[in-house]
Design a protein around this motif. Structure first.
Motif, PDB file in Angstrom:
ATOM      1  N   ILE A  77       0.818  -1.221   0.000  1.00 39.47           N
ATOM      2  CA  ILE A  77       0.000   0.000   0.000  1.00 39.47           C
ATOM      3  C   ILE A  77       0.851   1.270   0.000  1.00 39.47           C
ATOM      4  N   GLY A  78       2.154   1.097  -0.160  1.00 38.61           N
ATOM      5  CA  GLY A  78       3.031   2.254  -0.279  1.00 38.61           C
ATOM      6  C   GLY A  78       3.696   2.697   1.005  1.00 38.61           C
ATOM      7  N   GLY A  79       3.550   1.915   2.066  1.00 43.72           N
ATOM      8  CA  GLY A  79       4.184   2.251   3.333  1.00 43.72           C
ATOM      9  C   GLY A  79       5.587   1.685   3.426  1.00 43.72           C
ATOM     10  N   GLU A  80       6.257   2.046   4.485  1.00 44.81           N
ATOM     11  CA  GLU A  80       7.611   1.549   4.729  1.00 44.81           C
ATOM     12  C   GLU A  80       7.583   0.567   5.885  1.00 44.81           C
ATOM     13  N   ALA A  81       8.193  -0.585   5.668  1.00 42.08           N
ATOM     14  CA  ALA A  81       8.293  -1.598   6.716  1.00 42.08           C
ATOM     15  C   ALA A  81       9.466  -2.500   6.381  1.00 42.08           C
ATOM     16  N   GLU A  82      10.115  -2.975   7.411  1.00 44.27           N
ATOM     17  CA  GLU A  82      11.218  -3.906   7.197  1.00 44.27           C
ATOM     18  C   GLU A  82      11.326  -4.844   8.379  1.00 44.27           C
ATOM     19  N   PHE A  83      11.941  -5.977   8.137  1.00 48.22           N
ATOM     20  CA  PHE A  83      12.132  -6.978   9.179  1.00 48.22           C
ATOM     21  C   PHE A  83      13.482  -6.746   9.842  1.00 48.22           C
ATOM     22  N   GLU A  84      13.493  -6.682  11.144  1.00 50.68           N
ATOM     23  CA  GLU A  84      14.722  -6.522  11.915  1.00 50.68           C
ATOM     24  C   GLU A  84      14.911  -7.754  12.794  1.00 50.68           C
ATOM     25  N   ASN A  85      16.109  -8.257  12.828  1.00 48.95           N
ATOM     26  CA  ASN A  85      16.406  -9.396  13.703  1.00 48.95           C
ATOM     27  C   ASN A  85      16.699  -8.967  15.129  1.00 48.95           C
ATOM     28  N   SER A  86      17.095  -7.701  15.281  1.00 53.88           N
ATOM     29  CA  SER A  86      17.357  -7.185  16.623  1.00 53.88           C
ATOM     30  C   SER A  86      17.136  -5.672  16.611  1.00 53.88           C
ATOM     31  N   ILE A  87      16.800  -5.129  17.774  1.00 56.40           N
ATOM     32  CA  ILE A  87      16.602  -3.695  17.914  1.00 56.40           C
ATOM     33  C   ILE A  87      17.337  -3.218  19.158  1.00 56.40           C
ATOM     34  N   GLU A  88      17.637  -1.953  19.192  1.00 55.66           N
ATOM     35  CA  GLU A  88      18.369  -1.387  20.314  1.00 55.66           C
ATOM     36  C   GLU A  88      17.408  -0.809  21.348  1.00 55.66           C
ATOM     37  N   LEU A  89      16.658  -1.685  21.979  1.00 53.22           N
ATOM     38  CA  LEU A  89      15.761  -1.275  23.047  1.00 53.22           C
ATOM     39  C   LEU A  89      16.022  -2.141  24.261  1.00 53.22           C
ATOM     40  N   ASN A  90      15.992  -1.530  25.431  1.00 55.55           N
ATOM     41  CA  ASN A  90      16.155  -2.277  26.663  1.00 55.55           C
ATOM     42  C   ASN A  90      14.800  -2.827  27.074  1.00 55.55           C
ATOM     43  N   LEU A  91      14.610  -4.111  26.885  1.00 51.68           N
ATOM     44  CA  LEU A  91      13.330  -4.735  27.203  1.00 51.68           C
ATOM     45  C   LEU A  91      13.410  -5.584  28.466  1.00 51.68           C
ATOM     46  N   GLU A  92      14.504  -5.475  29.191  1.00 49.80           N
ATOM     47  CA  GLU A  92      14.700  -6.313  30.373  1.00 49.80           C
ATOM     48  C   GLU A  92      13.675  -6.055  31.465  1.00 49.80           C
ATOM     49  N   ASN A  93      13.219  -4.828  31.612  1.00 48.28           N
ATOM     50  CA  ASN A  93      12.313  -4.484  32.718  1.00 48.28           C
ATOM     51  C   ASN A  93      10.843  -4.519  32.314  1.00 48.28           C
ATOM     52  N   ILE A  94      10.538  -5.100  31.183  1.00 48.99           N
ATOM     53  CA  ILE A  94       9.145  -5.221  30.750  1.00 48.99           C
ATOM     54  C   ILE A  94       8.443  -6.241  31.641  1.00 48.99           C
ATOM     55  N   GLN A  95       7.308  -5.859  32.174  1.00 49.81           N
ATOM     56  CA  GLN A  95       6.502  -6.779  32.969  1.00 49.81           C
ATOM     57  C   GLN A  95       5.691  -7.651  32.021  1.00 49.81           C
ATOM     58  N   ARG A  96       5.697  -8.938  32.274  1.00 49.44           N
ATOM     59  CA  ARG A  96       4.976  -9.865  31.416  1.00 49.44           C
ATOM     60  C   ARG A  96       3.815 -10.467  32.175  1.00 49.44           C
TER      61      ARG A  96
END
Length: 93
Positions: free
Chosen positions: A70-89
């Motif tokens: 549809i003309g948008g931008e998207a890509e697959f990333e294998n890793s990102i630079e975000l600290n997700l250690e403190n995410i409550q699950r």
């Protein structure tokens, strides 16, 4: 993760209108902030969809394909630079 669903159920024209409407809404917000000289923390940010379940990878790949169709931008990333250690699950919704 909506664009693959929209294309499958309502067609590519509908999905593109939905996408363009959202993009236009963001532009309108930026314009209002500028015109009204609103002091706020608005800024555009990248959005990420991630999974801890390999079964969902195909859904993500289909969504990327749909967004590009549809003309948008998207890509697959294998890793990102975000600290997700403190995410409550939680398994509760």
């Amino acid at each position: 993760m909506i664009y693959d669903y929209l294309i499958e159920n309502y067609g590519i024209k509908f999905a593109k209108k939905y996408y363009n409407s959202n993009q236009e809404a963001i532009k309108n917000i930026e314009k209002i902030i500028e015109i009204e000289n609103i002091d706020c923390d608005f800024e555009k940010q990248d959005a990420y969809v991630f999974t801890q379940d390999v079964k969902n990878l195909e859904k993500i790949q289909k969504e990327i394909k749909a967004v590009k169709a549809i003309g948008g931008e998207a890509e697959f990333e294998n890793s990102i630079e975000l600290n997700l250690e403190n995410i409550q699950r939680s398994n509760k919704i």
